[in-house]
Design an enzyme around this catalytic site. Structure first.
Site, short mmCIF file in Angstrom:
data_model
loop_
_atom_site.label_atom_id
_atom_site.label_comp_id
_atom_site.label_asym_id
_atom_site.label_seq_id
_atom_site.Cartn_x
_atom_site.Cartn_y
_atom_site.Cartn_z
N GLY A 10 36.82 -102.68 38.31
CA GLY A 10 35.42 -102.27 38.39
C GLY A 10 34.62 -103.18 39.30
O GLY A 10 33.44 -103.44 39.08
N GLY A 13 31.12 -102.32 40.75
CA GLY A 13 30.03 -102.02 39.81
C GLY A 13 28.92 -103.06 39.82
O GLY A 13 28.94 -104.02 40.59
N GLN A 14 27.95 -102.85 38.92
CA GLN A 14 26.77 -103.71 38.86
C GLN A 14 27.16 -105.18 38.64
O GLN A 14 26.70 -106.06 39.36
CB GLN A 14 25.84 -103.26 37.72
CG GLN A 14 24.51 -103.99 37.68
CD GLN A 14 23.89 -104.06 36.29
OE1 GLN A 14 24.52 -103.74 35.29
NE2 GLN A 14 22.64 -104.48 36.22
N ILE A 37 38.07 -97.84 41.50
CA ILE A 37 38.59 -96.48 41.70
C ILE A 37 38.14 -95.91 43.05
O ILE A 37 38.72 -94.97 43.57
CB ILE A 37 38.17 -95.59 40.50
CG1 ILE A 37 39.07 -94.37 40.40
CG2 ILE A 37 36.70 -95.23 40.54
CD1 ILE A 37 39.02 -93.69 39.05
N ARG A 38 37.08 -96.54 43.62
CA ARG A 38 36.61 -96.11 44.95
C ARG A 38 36.64 -97.28 45.92
O ARG A 38 36.52 -98.44 45.50
CB ARG A 38 35.16 -95.61 44.87
CG ARG A 38 35.11 -94.23 44.33
CD ARG A 38 33.70 -93.68 44.17
NE ARG A 38 33.74 -92.70 43.08
CZ ARG A 38 33.48 -92.97 41.82
NH1 ARG A 38 33.11 -94.18 41.47
NH2 ARG A 38 33.57 -92.03 40.89
N TYR A 141 30.53 -95.41 22.89
CA TYR A 141 30.66 -96.67 23.64
C TYR A 141 30.76 -97.84 22.65
O TYR A 141 31.65 -98.70 22.77
CB TYR A 141 29.44 -96.82 24.55
CG TYR A 141 29.32 -98.12 25.29
CD1 TYR A 141 30.30 -98.53 26.18
CD2 TYR A 141 28.19 -98.93 25.13
CE1 TYR A 141 30.17 -99.72 26.89
CE2 TYR A 141 28.04 -100.11 25.84
CZ TYR A 141 29.03 -100.51 26.71
OH TYR A 141 28.91 -101.67 27.41
N LYS A 145 33.89 -100.40 21.89
CA LYS A 145 33.79 -101.86 22.06
C LYS A 145 34.16 -102.60 20.76
O LYS A 145 34.75 -103.68 20.81
CB LYS A 145 32.38 -102.25 22.52
CG LYS A 145 32.10 -101.87 23.99
CD LYS A 145 33.02 -102.59 24.96
CE LYS A 145 32.79 -102.19 26.40
NZ LYS A 145 33.77 -102.79 27.33
N ILE A 171 21.84 -105.94 31.29
CA ILE A 171 21.90 -106.89 32.41
C ILE A 171 21.02 -106.41 33.55
O ILE A 171 21.15 -105.27 34.01
CB ILE A 171 23.35 -107.09 32.89
CG1 ILE A 171 24.21 -107.62 31.73
CG2 ILE A 171 23.40 -108.05 34.08
CD1 ILE A 171 25.65 -107.92 32.10
#
Ligand code: SER
Length: 319
Positions: A10, A13-14, A37-38, A141, A145, A171
């Site tokens: 990831g 990501g952010q 993934i990209r 979610y 977790k 965040i």
């Protein structure tokens, strides 16, 4: 130079984009493999495409790059998760289990996986929520977790896998945008303040949630990962918090910089998610065990966010 070799999932990501840059600074550019993934927008260093559901490729990359540590950031967040519960479970829990198996088999040195304030449900005191609370989350979610935290603890207890985790609050950062979370408004609000001096908020004015500024989140992650093993007393996940505020409070802070800034409140399904989460956390365990301490509060974060976002706009305009 330290000899650890790190793989991040990831990485676009952010959190991933900021953490990757920091790890490259600390461990050396070529020792940090970014995966996603990209493809990334810019070429910033070693990168491989990786779908974390493909455990075979993951294991092969770990061999190929002689990886010793993994930061597994991939997850579907709270709001997106409600639209695809089964996929959220498969990705959030399935990929963690694959990693735990790989870590055990290949004897990786350390793993990081982020948990979240979403593990808490309505059965806990909302103010100063204790580290060891009853965990009855209402979102998929959160369920994923809680399961992840328990699997982490299980692999540590049973197989000695050195897995470490933080329950991230919302965040706030200026580099990348978050996607699909309930706390995302607190990032978007800064962008909209600069762009249009107006913002439509999907939470109610008084929906207080625990939050943290990105530099503090990165510091906490690296401090936890670099702490000596004996200091890590909690192998589920550590609660940490930098600050807590409501949409009304962040608005008032922004208005100190932009007095004409206005917010229109249009709460949607994310309001119920916010109401099921703590308003503030007791993060004393992290402070005592490995020295967690935040540097930013709402006022200093707001000042820095505007400084950094304005700098970014100027640089983009010049390019
Ligand atoms: N930022 C996350 C979310 O809103 C919480 O961990 O889903």
């Amino acid at each position: 130079m330290r000899k650890d070799k790190i793989l991040i999932t990831g990485a676009n990501g952010q959190i991933g984009s900021v953490l990757t840059a920091q790890l490259r600074e600390n461990y050396g550019h070529s020792n940090v493999l970014a995966t996603d993934i990209r493809m990334p927008k810019e070429d910033t260093g070693p990168f491989e495409l990786l779908d974390v559901m493909d455990a075979q490729k993951w294991a092969q990359l770990i061999d190929q790059y002689e990886i010793t540590q993994v930061y597994h950031l991939v997850a579907i967040l709270s709001a997106s998760g409600e639209k695809m519960p089964k996929k959220t479970w498969d990705i959030n829990v399935g990929s963690l289990l694959s990693l735990l198996e790989i870590a055990q088999e290949k004897k990786l040195n350390k793993i990081f996986f982020p948990s979240s304030i979403a593990v808490f449900g309505s059965d806990v005191p909302r103010i100063n929520t204790p580290q060891n609370s009853v965990l009855n989350p209402t979102t998929v979610y959160g369920i994923s977790k809680v399961a992840g935290e328990n699997w982490a603890n299980y692999y540590f207890q049973k197989y000695g896998v050195d897995i470490r985790s933080i329950r991230y609050p919302g965040i706030i950062g200026y580099r990348g945008l978050p996607g699909g979370g309930t706390t995302d408004y607190a990032v978007d609000i800064y962008h909209q303040a600069l762009k249009s001096n107006a913002f439509e908020c999907f939470l109610k004015a008084d929906a207080t949630l625990p939050m943290i500024y990105m530099p503090d989140a990165i510091k906490a992650t690296l401090d936890l990962m670099e702490a000596p093993e004996e200091k890590i007393k909690i192998r589920t996940s550590y609660s940490i918090s930098g600050m807590s505020f409501s949409p009304a409070e962040i608005t008032a802070e922004i208005q100190k910089h932009f007095p004409n800034f206005v917010v229109d409140y249009k709460p949607d399904f994310r309001q119920a998610i916010a109401e099921s989460w703590p308003a503030s956390l007791d993060d004393q365990a992290a402070r005592t065990d490995w020295g967690w301490k935040e540097n930013y509060d709402l006022a200093s974060m707001t000042k820095d966010m505007f400084f950094q976002l304005k700098k970014k706009i100027t640089l983009t305009a010049r390019a």
